[in-house]
Design a protein around this motif. Structure first.
Motif, mmCIF file in Angstrom:
data_model
loop_
_atom_site.group_PDB
_atom_site.id
_atom_site.type_symbol
_atom_site.label_atom_id
_atom_site.label_comp_id
_atom_site.label_asym_id
_atom_site.label_seq_id
_atom_site.Cartn_x
_atom_site.Cartn_y
_atom_site.Cartn_z
ATOM 1 N N TYR A 260 58.301 -47.075 22.461
ATOM 2 C CA TYR A 260 59.386 -47.848 22.951
ATOM 3 C C TYR A 260 60.575 -47.512 23.543
ATOM 4 O O TYR A 260 61.326 -46.345 22.783
ATOM 5 C CB TYR A 260 59.876 -49.088 21.878
ATOM 6 N N LEU A 261 61.113 -47.902 24.498
ATOM 7 C CA LEU A 261 62.287 -47.405 25.054
ATOM 8 C C LEU A 261 62.961 -48.783 25.633
ATOM 9 O O LEU A 261 62.412 -49.742 26.027
ATOM 10 C CB LEU A 261 62.208 -46.579 26.342
ATOM 11 N N ARG A 262 64.295 -48.886 25.083
ATOM 12 C CA ARG A 262 65.005 -49.941 25.490
ATOM 13 C C ARG A 262 66.171 -49.429 26.334
ATOM 14 O O ARG A 262 66.777 -48.604 26.093
ATOM 15 C CB ARG A 262 65.634 -50.717 24.326
ATOM 16 N N LEU A 263 66.314 -49.997 27.495
ATOM 17 C CA LEU A 263 67.371 -49.718 28.565
ATOM 18 C C LEU A 263 68.219 -50.830 28.626
ATOM 19 O O LEU A 263 67.719 -52.226 28.604
ATOM 20 C CB LEU A 263 66.472 -49.528 30.058
ATOM 21 N N ARG A 264 69.554 -50.514 29.009
ATOM 22 C CA ARG A 264 70.471 -51.434 29.245
ATOM 23 C C ARG A 264 71.457 -50.898 30.246
ATOM 24 O O ARG A 264 71.920 -49.833 30.217
ATOM 25 C CB ARG A 264 71.076 -51.705 28.164
ATOM 26 N N THR B 140 64.388 -56.250 26.665
ATOM 27 C CA THR B 140 64.714 -54.664 27.053
ATOM 28 C C THR B 140 63.779 -54.110 26.474
ATOM 29 O O THR B 140 63.646 -52.718 26.919
ATOM 30 C CB THR B 140 66.133 -54.549 26.537
ATOM 31 N N VAL B 141 62.905 -54.300 25.540
ATOM 32 C CA VAL B 141 62.014 -53.602 25.168
ATOM 33 C C VAL B 141 60.758 -53.327 26.007
ATOM 34 O O VAL B 141 60.045 -54.328 26.520
ATOM 35 C CB VAL B 141 61.380 -53.968 23.511
ATOM 36 N N ARG B 142 60.480 -52.071 26.293
ATOM 37 C CA ARG B 142 59.240 -51.588 27.249
ATOM 38 C C ARG B 142 58.479 -50.473 26.633
ATOM 39 O O ARG B 142 59.000 -49.671 25.948
ATOM 40 C CB ARG B 142 59.781 -51.322 28.610
ATOM 41 N N HIS C 238 56.050 -46.623 36.241
ATOM 42 C CA HIS C 238 57.180 -45.965 37.172
ATOM 43 C C HIS C 238 57.544 -46.989 37.951
ATOM 44 O O HIS C 238 58.896 -46.813 38.205
ATOM 45 C CB HIS C 238 56.032 -44.904 38.100
ATOM 46 N N GLN C 239 56.969 -47.711 38.460
ATOM 47 C CA GLN C 239 57.605 -48.873 39.446
ATOM 48 C C GLN C 239 58.717 -49.588 38.701
ATOM 49 O O GLN C 239 59.544 -50.045 39.399
ATOM 50 C CB GLN C 239 56.500 -49.945 39.860
ATOM 51 N N GLU C 240 58.404 -49.943 37.397
ATOM 52 C CA GLU C 240 59.369 -50.785 36.655
ATOM 53 C C GLU C 240 60.950 -49.940 36.417
ATOM 54 O O GLU C 240 61.685 -50.493 36.612
ATOM 55 C CB GLU C 240 58.802 -51.057 35.362
ATOM 56 N N LEU C 241 60.585 -48.520 36.144
ATOM 57 C CA LEU C 241 61.678 -47.676 35.940
ATOM 58 C C LEU C 241 62.245 -47.788 37.479
ATOM 59 O O LEU C 241 63.827 -47.641 37.381
ATOM 60 C CB LEU C 241 61.160 -46.338 35.429
ATOM 61 N N ALA D 133 62.444 -49.837 39.822
ATOM 62 C CA ALA D 133 63.253 -50.990 39.903
ATOM 63 C C ALA D 133 64.629 -51.174 39.432
ATOM 64 O O ALA D 133 65.506 -51.594 39.676
ATOM 65 C CB ALA D 133 62.234 -52.290 40.076
ATOM 66 N N PHE D 134 64.266 -50.855 37.858
ATOM 67 C CA PHE D 134 65.568 -50.820 37.091
ATOM 68 C C PHE D 134 66.662 -49.961 37.626
ATOM 69 O O PHE D 134 67.831 -50.447 37.497
ATOM 70 C CB PHE D 134 65.256 -50.480 35.502
ATOM 71 N N TYR D 135 66.183 -48.678 37.846
ATOM 72 C CA TYR D 135 67.394 -47.860 37.994
ATOM 73 C C TYR D 135 67.980 -48.218 39.477
ATOM 74 O O TYR D 135 69.082 -47.989 39.884
ATOM 75 C CB TYR D 135 66.894 -46.388 38.073
ATOM 76 N N ALA D 136 67.294 -48.635 40.410
ATOM 77 C CA ALA D 136 67.567 -48.922 41.857
ATOM 78 C C ALA D 136 68.740 -50.058 41.536
ATOM 79 O O ALA D 136 69.715 -50.121 42.410
ATOM 80 C CB ALA D 136 66.541 -49.421 42.698
ATOM 81 N N ARG D 137 68.317 -51.262 40.939
ATOM 82 C CA ARG D 137 69.411 -52.321 40.648
ATOM 83 C C ARG D 137 70.457 -51.979 39.978
ATOM 84 O O ARG D 137 71.663 -52.174 40.263
ATOM 85 C CB ARG D 137 68.465 -53.361 39.799
ATOM 86 N N THR D 138 70.368 -51.126 38.949
ATOM 87 C CA THR D 138 71.553 -50.537 38.280
ATOM 88 C C THR D 138 72.344 -49.915 38.999
ATOM 89 O O THR D 138 73.578 -49.757 39.125
ATOM 90 C CB THR D 138 71.098 -49.845 36.974
ATOM 91 N N ALA D 139 71.879 -48.896 39.801
ATOM 92 C CA ALA D 139 72.694 -47.812 40.869
ATOM 93 C C ALA D 139 73.334 -48.729 41.917
ATOM 94 O O ALA D 139 74.443 -48.796 42.208
ATOM 95 C CB ALA D 139 71.620 -46.874 41.449
ATOM 96 N N GLU D 140 72.707 -49.734 42.243
ATOM 97 C CA GLU D 140 73.301 -50.778 43.287
ATOM 98 C C GLU D 140 74.335 -51.520 42.908
ATOM 99 O O GLU D 140 75.518 -51.733 43.672
ATOM 100 C CB GLU D 140 72.219 -51.701 43.748
ATOM 101 N N HIS D 141 74.567 -51.632 41.747
ATOM 102 C CA HIS D 141 75.859 -52.436 40.966
ATOM 103 C C HIS D 141 76.687 -51.198 40.601
ATOM 104 O O HIS D 141 77.589 -51.665 39.934
ATOM 105 C CB HIS D 141 75.134 -53.211 39.913
#
Length: 153
Positions: A4-8, A32-34, A129-132, A134-142
Motif C-alpha cells: 500500500y501507498l498513501r499519497l497526500r 488515500t490508500v492505494r 499508472h493513470q491514477e498516479l 492524474a494525482f501528480y498532474a492535479r497536485t502540480a497544477e495546484h
C-alpha cells in the motif's frame, strides 16, 4: 515494498517537518490508500524524460526526502517538494506506458501469473499508472508538495 501507498497533496506553506504532523495528515482518510505493489519497477529502470539529472522516474512511488519517526522500525514518510512534484508530473505526462511496461515486463510477469495473466497484469499496472499520473498532474497544477506514507503491510 509495502502493498500500500498513501499519497497526500499538501500546500507548501502548510507542510511541517514532523512525523507526528505528517501522520495526522492521513488520519481518518481511508480514500488515500492505494495498492501500488511493485509499481516502482515500472519507473525505476527506464531512462527518464527529461534528462537523468532530474530523476523524476525514481521519484514517482518511492522517492522523496525521508522524515523519520521516533520508532525507526516504522517506515519514514517521504516528502516531495512542489518543484519535484512538477518534474514527476511532467515525467508521467510524457511517459509512454507501453515502453515502461516493456522494460519491466520480464521482472513483473513471473510474480503475477506469468504470460497467461499478462493482459490482466498489464491492465492493473496501466490503471495504477493513470491514477498516479492524474494525482501528480492535479497536485502540480495546484503547486502542492506530496507526502507519501508506506504503511506497514
Amino acid at each position: 515494498m509495502s502493498a500500500y501507498l498513501r499519497l497526500r497533496a499538501v500546500p507548501p506553506p502548510a507542510l511541517r517537518n514532523s512525523a507526528n504532523w505528517l501522520e495526522r495528515c492521513f488520519e481518518g482518510d481511508a480514500k488515500t490508500v492505494r495498492r501500488y505493489r511493485d509499481q516502482e519497477r515500472i519507473y525505476a529502470g527506464v531512462p527518464p524524460h527529461p534528462p537523468v539529472r532530474c530523476r523524476p522516474g525514481a521519484q514517482v512511488v518511492l522517492g522523496g526526502r525521508p522524515v523519520f519517526r521516533a520508532d525507526r522500525h516504522r517506515p519514514p514518510f517521504l516528502v516531495l517538494t512542489a518543484a519535484q512534484t512538477r518534474r514527476v508530473a511532467g515525467f508521467l505526462a510524457a511517459a509512454d506506458f507501453d515502453a515502461l511496461w516493456d522494460f519491466a515486463r520480464d521482472a513483473l510477469l513471473p510474480r503475477y501469473g506469468g504470460t497467461a495473466a499478462e493482459s490482466e497484469t498489464w491492465g492493473a499496472f496501466a490503471a495504477a499508472h493513470q491514477e498516479l499520473r492524474a494525482f501528480y498532474a492535479r497536485t502540480a497544477e495546484h503547486g502542492d508538495a506530496v507526502v507519501k506514507w508506506l504503511p506497514e503491510a
